[in-house]
Design a protein around this motif. Structure first.
Motif, short mmCIF file in Angstrom:
data_model
loop_
_atom_site.label_atom_id
_atom_site.label_comp_id
_atom_site.label_asym_id
_atom_site.label_seq_id
_atom_site.Cartn_x
_atom_site.Cartn_y
_atom_site.Cartn_z
N TYR A 12 -8.32 6.30 -24.20
CA TYR A 12 -9.23 5.49 -23.39
C TYR A 12 -10.51 5.18 -24.15
O TYR A 12 -10.92 5.92 -25.04
CB TYR A 12 -9.52 6.13 -22.04
CG TYR A 12 -9.78 7.61 -22.03
CD1 TYR A 12 -11.08 8.11 -22.10
CD2 TYR A 12 -8.73 8.52 -21.91
CE1 TYR A 12 -11.32 9.47 -22.04
CE2 TYR A 12 -8.95 9.88 -21.86
CZ TYR A 12 -10.26 10.35 -21.93
OH TYR A 12 -10.49 11.70 -21.87
N ASP A 13 -11.10 4.08 -23.76
CA ASP A 13 -12.31 3.56 -24.38
C ASP A 13 -13.49 4.46 -24.03
O ASP A 13 -13.89 4.57 -22.87
CB ASP A 13 -12.55 2.14 -23.87
CG ASP A 13 -13.76 1.46 -24.49
OD1 ASP A 13 -14.49 2.11 -25.25
OD2 ASP A 13 -13.98 0.27 -24.20
N THR A 14 -14.03 5.15 -25.05
CA THR A 14 -15.18 6.03 -24.85
C THR A 14 -16.11 5.88 -26.05
O THR A 14 -15.86 6.44 -27.12
CB THR A 14 -14.74 7.50 -24.74
OG1 THR A 14 -13.74 7.63 -23.74
CG2 THR A 14 -15.93 8.39 -24.40
N PRO A 15 -17.19 5.10 -25.92
CA PRO A 15 -18.09 4.90 -27.06
C PRO A 15 -18.65 6.21 -27.59
O PRO A 15 -18.91 7.15 -26.83
CB PRO A 15 -19.20 4.01 -26.47
CG PRO A 15 -18.54 3.32 -25.31
CD PRO A 15 -17.58 4.31 -24.75
N MET A 16 -18.82 6.27 -28.89
CA MET A 16 -19.40 7.45 -29.52
C MET A 16 -20.88 7.55 -29.14
O MET A 16 -21.62 6.56 -29.19
CB MET A 16 -19.28 7.34 -31.04
CG MET A 16 -19.77 8.55 -31.80
SD MET A 16 -18.64 9.93 -31.70
CE MET A 16 -17.31 9.36 -32.77
N ARG A 17 -21.30 8.73 -28.75
CA ARG A 17 -22.69 8.93 -28.37
C ARG A 17 -23.60 8.82 -29.60
O ARG A 17 -23.24 9.28 -30.69
CB ARG A 17 -22.85 10.32 -27.74
CG ARG A 17 -24.26 10.65 -27.33
CD ARG A 17 -24.33 12.01 -26.66
NE ARG A 17 -25.72 12.44 -26.49
CZ ARG A 17 -26.08 13.58 -25.93
NH1 ARG A 17 -25.16 14.40 -25.46
NH2 ARG A 17 -27.35 13.90 -25.82
N LYS A 18 -24.76 8.22 -29.42
CA LYS A 18 -25.73 8.14 -30.50
C LYS A 18 -26.31 9.51 -30.80
O LYS A 18 -26.48 10.34 -29.89
CB LYS A 18 -26.86 7.16 -30.13
CG LYS A 18 -26.40 5.73 -29.97
CD LYS A 18 -27.57 4.83 -29.60
CE LYS A 18 -27.11 3.39 -29.45
NZ LYS A 18 -28.23 2.48 -29.07
N PRO A 19 -26.62 9.80 -32.05
CA PRO A 19 -27.12 11.12 -32.41
C PRO A 19 -28.60 11.29 -32.07
O PRO A 19 -29.45 11.55 -32.94
CB PRO A 19 -26.88 11.17 -33.92
CG PRO A 19 -27.01 9.76 -34.36
CD PRO A 19 -26.42 8.93 -33.24
#
Length: 285
Positions: free
Chosen positions: A122-129
């Motif tokens: 499923y589409d789950t954007p990578m969290r910004k650091p």
């Protein structure tokens, strides 16, 4: 009704789009907690250590006495097939799952041959650091004598959730969770590292937590780059006085911690090196 992101799930021989309801009221997994899972990432077209994640979900199933008729190679094949169902470059979470459908003769141990499995992407954007805050949790990690801590089992996560919820009630994003002896084991949802005087330290695997695949990869990458990484016994005070703290996990890979208790921290050189090395590894660099 939840607005789920784009999801494709392979179950019983075919792909299904959307949030597929596959468990019934008598499914052993929702009644008596026999599910296991794993989590891998596909970002920018790559799936680092996918083979290790697929092998681990089967090992977890075996630990829970389940006999799924799916091999790690099949998980990998299906993952690559599933990726094609999304737009190029979509940041995906890959979740293979195994569970028991039926109980055994005495209910609690499941029927191992009733194991079912599915694979969801499923589409789950990578969290910004951008970092997060932590505190010390009053809750503890169980031992191998009290819970299946050697499996990535769904039944372990309610304890992690209550630790995080308690931390959030005090204004923190996450928390360090100790083992029964008071030594730091991990964060509520990921493994943890700290840096001090030019070296990196991380809790020694002692059976109270899973030594994550991303964690192990980060250790190898840092050591290959000449950085000392020490797996050892650590107390909360060690983290309170660390030069920097960062986390590793499947969902966001390598993330900085920017506050512990009342003390602010900055993303430091060890975090930046770990993230840089991991991204290079993931992309074949």
């Amino acid at each position: 009704m939840a607005d789920w992101s784009q999801t494709w799930t392979f179950f019983q021989g075919e792909w299904h789009e959307g949030n597929l309801p596959i468990w019934g009221v008598r499914t052993h997994a929702i009644w008596l907690g026999s599910s296991v899972f794993d989590g891998a990432r596909v970002f920018e077209g790559v799936a680092p250590d996918l083979d290790l994640h697929c092998a681990r979900v089967n090992a977890s199933a075996k630990t829970m006495h389940l006999n799924p008729d799916v091999t790690p190679e099949r998980w990998i094949e299906l993952t690559h097939d599933g990726i094609k169902r999304f737009a190029p470059g979509t940041a995906l979470y890959v979740r293979p799952m195994v569970w028991a459908e039926r109980a055994g003769p005495q209910a609690l141990p499941p029927d191992p041959e009733s194991a079912r499995w599915c694979l969801s992407l499923y589409d789950t954007p990578m969290r910004k650091p951008d970092g997060f805050s932590i505190t010390l949790s009053p809750y503890r990690r169980p031992t191998i004598e009290t819970a299946p801590v050697d499996a990535k089992a769904g039944c372990l996560y309610p304890n992690n959730a209550r630790a995080m919820l308690e931390a959030k009630s005090r204004g923190f994003d996450n928390c360090l969770v100790c083992d029964m002896l008071g030594n730091v084991a991990e964060l509520a949802n990921s493994n943890v590292f700290m840096a001090k005087d030019g070296a990196v330290f991380t809790p020694m695997p002692n059976g109270a937590f899973l030594a994550g695949i991303t964690r192990q990869r980060v250790i190898r990458l840092l050591r290959a780059d000449g950085i000392s990484v020490v797996e050892t016994t650590l107390r909360y005070r060690d983290f309170e006085t660390a030069d920097e703290i960062f986390a590793s996990g499947n969902a966001s890979k390598v993330m900085p911690i920017t506050r512990i208790g009342d003390r602010a921290l900055q993303p430091g050189p060890m975090f930046r090196k770990a993230r840089e090395l991991y991204w290079a590894f993931a992309h074949g660099g």
